[in-house]
Design an enzyme around this catalytic site. Sequence first.
Site, PDB file in Angstrom:
ATOM      1  N   ASP A 198       0.820  -1.212   0.000  1.00  0.00           N
ATOM      2  CA  ASP A 198       0.000   0.000   0.000  1.00  0.00           C
ATOM      3  C   ASP A 198       0.854   1.261   0.000  1.00  0.00           C
ATOM      4  O   ASP A 198       0.406   2.319   0.448  1.00  0.00           O
ATOM      5  CB  ASP A 198      -0.921   0.017   1.234  1.00  0.00           C
ATOM      6  CG  ASP A 198      -1.765  -1.238   1.330  1.00  0.00           C
ATOM      7  OD1 ASP A 198      -2.348  -1.619   0.308  1.00  0.00           O
ATOM      8  OD2 ASP A 198      -1.835  -1.838   2.416  1.00  0.00           O
ATOM      9  N   SER A 235       2.549   6.860   0.687  1.00  0.00           N
ATOM     10  CA  SER A 235       1.655   6.001   1.463  1.00  0.00           C
ATOM     11  C   SER A 235       0.273   6.126   0.842  1.00  0.00           C
ATOM     12  O   SER A 235      -0.288   7.219   0.789  1.00  0.00           O
ATOM     13  CB  SER A 235       1.609   6.413   2.937  1.00  0.00           C
ATOM     14  OG  SER A 235       0.600   5.691   3.624  1.00  0.00           O
ATOM     15  N   ARG A 236      -0.277   5.011   0.365  1.00  0.00           N
ATOM     16  CA  ARG A 236      -1.564   5.071  -0.327  1.00  0.00           C
ATOM     17  C   ARG A 236      -2.740   5.129   0.643  1.00  0.00           C
ATOM     18  O   ARG A 236      -3.891   5.139   0.213  1.00  0.00           O
ATOM     19  CB  ARG A 236      -1.694   3.879  -1.279  1.00  0.00           C
ATOM     20  CG  ARG A 236      -0.608   3.875  -2.347  1.00  0.00           C
ATOM     21  CD  ARG A 236      -0.834   2.833  -3.428  1.00  0.00           C
ATOM     22  NE  ARG A 236       0.293   2.823  -4.348  1.00  0.00           N
ATOM     23  CZ  ARG A 236       1.313   1.981  -4.288  1.00  0.00           C
ATOM     24  NH1 ARG A 236       1.339   1.063  -3.335  1.00  0.00           N
ATOM     25  NH2 ARG A 236       2.295   2.051  -5.161  1.00  0.00           N
ATOM     26  N   VAL A 237      -2.456   5.120   1.930  1.00  0.00           N
ATOM     27  CA  VAL A 237      -3.489   5.351   2.945  1.00  0.00           C
ATOM     28  C   VAL A 237      -3.350   6.779   3.465  1.00  0.00           C
ATOM     29  O   VAL A 237      -4.281   7.558   3.492  1.00  0.00           O
ATOM     30  CB  VAL A 237      -3.386   4.319   4.080  1.00  0.00           C
ATOM     31  CG1 VAL A 237      -4.415   4.602   5.151  1.00  0.00           C
ATOM     32  CG2 VAL A 237      -3.566   2.916   3.536  1.00  0.00           C
TER      33      VAL A 237
END
Length: 502
Positions: free
Chosen positions: A338, A363-365
Amino acid sequence: MNAPDTWLEEARRKLDGTAPTAHAEQIGRVEEVGDGIALVSGLPGVRLDELLRFERGQYGFAQMLDEDRIGCVLLDDVDGVEAGDSVRGTGDVVRVPVGAALLGRVVDPLGRPLDGKGPIESDNLMPIERPAPSIIDRDLVVDPVQTGLVVIDALFALGRGQRELIIGDRAIGKTTIAIDTIINQKHSDIVSIYVAVGQKSSSVRRAIDAIQQEAAPERCIIVVASAASSPGLQWIAPFAGMTMAEHFRDTGDHALIVIDDLTKHAATHREIALLTRQSPGREAYPGDVFYVHARLLERASKLSKARGSGSLTALPIAETDAGNLSAYIPTNLISITDGQIVLDAKLFYEGQKPAVDVGTSVSRVGGKTQAHALRAAAQTLRLDYAQFLELESFTRFGGMPDTRVRQQLTRGQRIRAILNQIQHAPLRLADEVALVLAVQGGLLDVLPLSAISDFRKGLADMIDRDATDAVAMIQNDGTLDDDDKATLITALDTYAKSVAPA
């Protein structure tokens, strides 16, 4: 009565009342053995990944099934297995102990103790290969995992249940970031599992010492499959560590697993595949290496309320050659995870530590999990820093920048200074918020770069003394209201002026 009659009478007495039964057992034979692999024949009923037991008590698991032979990966010393030895299927898969009994221990991937503290009393055994939670069993990743590193918490926030890759060249601080994250869980409710795969014994020793001295070792599990371990143990190590971590997630707790590193695990998988005569593909890796790591990392997740709301966060580590992110294994892992924290060798050798490349890291969050106070303070931090790096590169060619550009350069240099951090000294969330507020508010612009370290040294004591309510609010809720924010900024301004040289 003579001796034969006595023996016959005794035999009849023992057999009296027993019903004869038939029992069929398949027994195979070792045809070849070497390099941690045994080729076995005579066991047509064995299934893939089934645990096999050899004549002298050694174990292995079936990795390759051919029409007339089985490729078995040994989990014990190959010296104890010889051609011609008998082999039996167990009907089971590789299992490892799980539970609280492992906390504070150093074990091998089969859960056998390596720390000399005696046997591990755990009757709960679970298979190393388990299906990942289904979509319906998962929840949104919204709660933060604080690393204590400003460059990550402020720019690339991590969440509970996330899979964030740490990647970079050899010996530029990848393990240090992971260990610092474990150390920072000292006062949190997260259980940490560190898995060493194919590492040198000296490197493993340093990691163990850091965890035992700086972290909360009674809430950590260390799984070691060093370079000296058999290929089989190195291969199962990440899966065994994941199973140990899943126990805490599935019981409603929170766990963090560090896998150091998956590049060496992939090399072990390639070695085993070539020895068992699987077809090689790109860069000689078998085609299933992507699936191996995908099914491993997919097990990290945040569970729904119906499943107990536990979480398992994964920080896999991967190594690059000369910063080549487009190699086979790095691209595989980047697509599985992620986000990635990319370390740059040039930054490391220039003294910027952690040597995180903010341009290629992501960071894909991200902000969804970031503490509210830190998110509000660092809204423009990444953009400001990226603009500074571009300006700095441009002004190296000469010329006299105008006043606005000089101000941007001054601010950027101080941003870089607060992102620099010594190893094994993670910061509290309140300290991170205070640092970001100070640099973004221009309070550090009056300080020479040489005075930034002095500012940082006394920062925690100062805000504890002069902004007590603000610190308590940040630490407890991750929030900061306007009044307490104003109090904190005033305290920071006064402190910065006191640190500034006359």
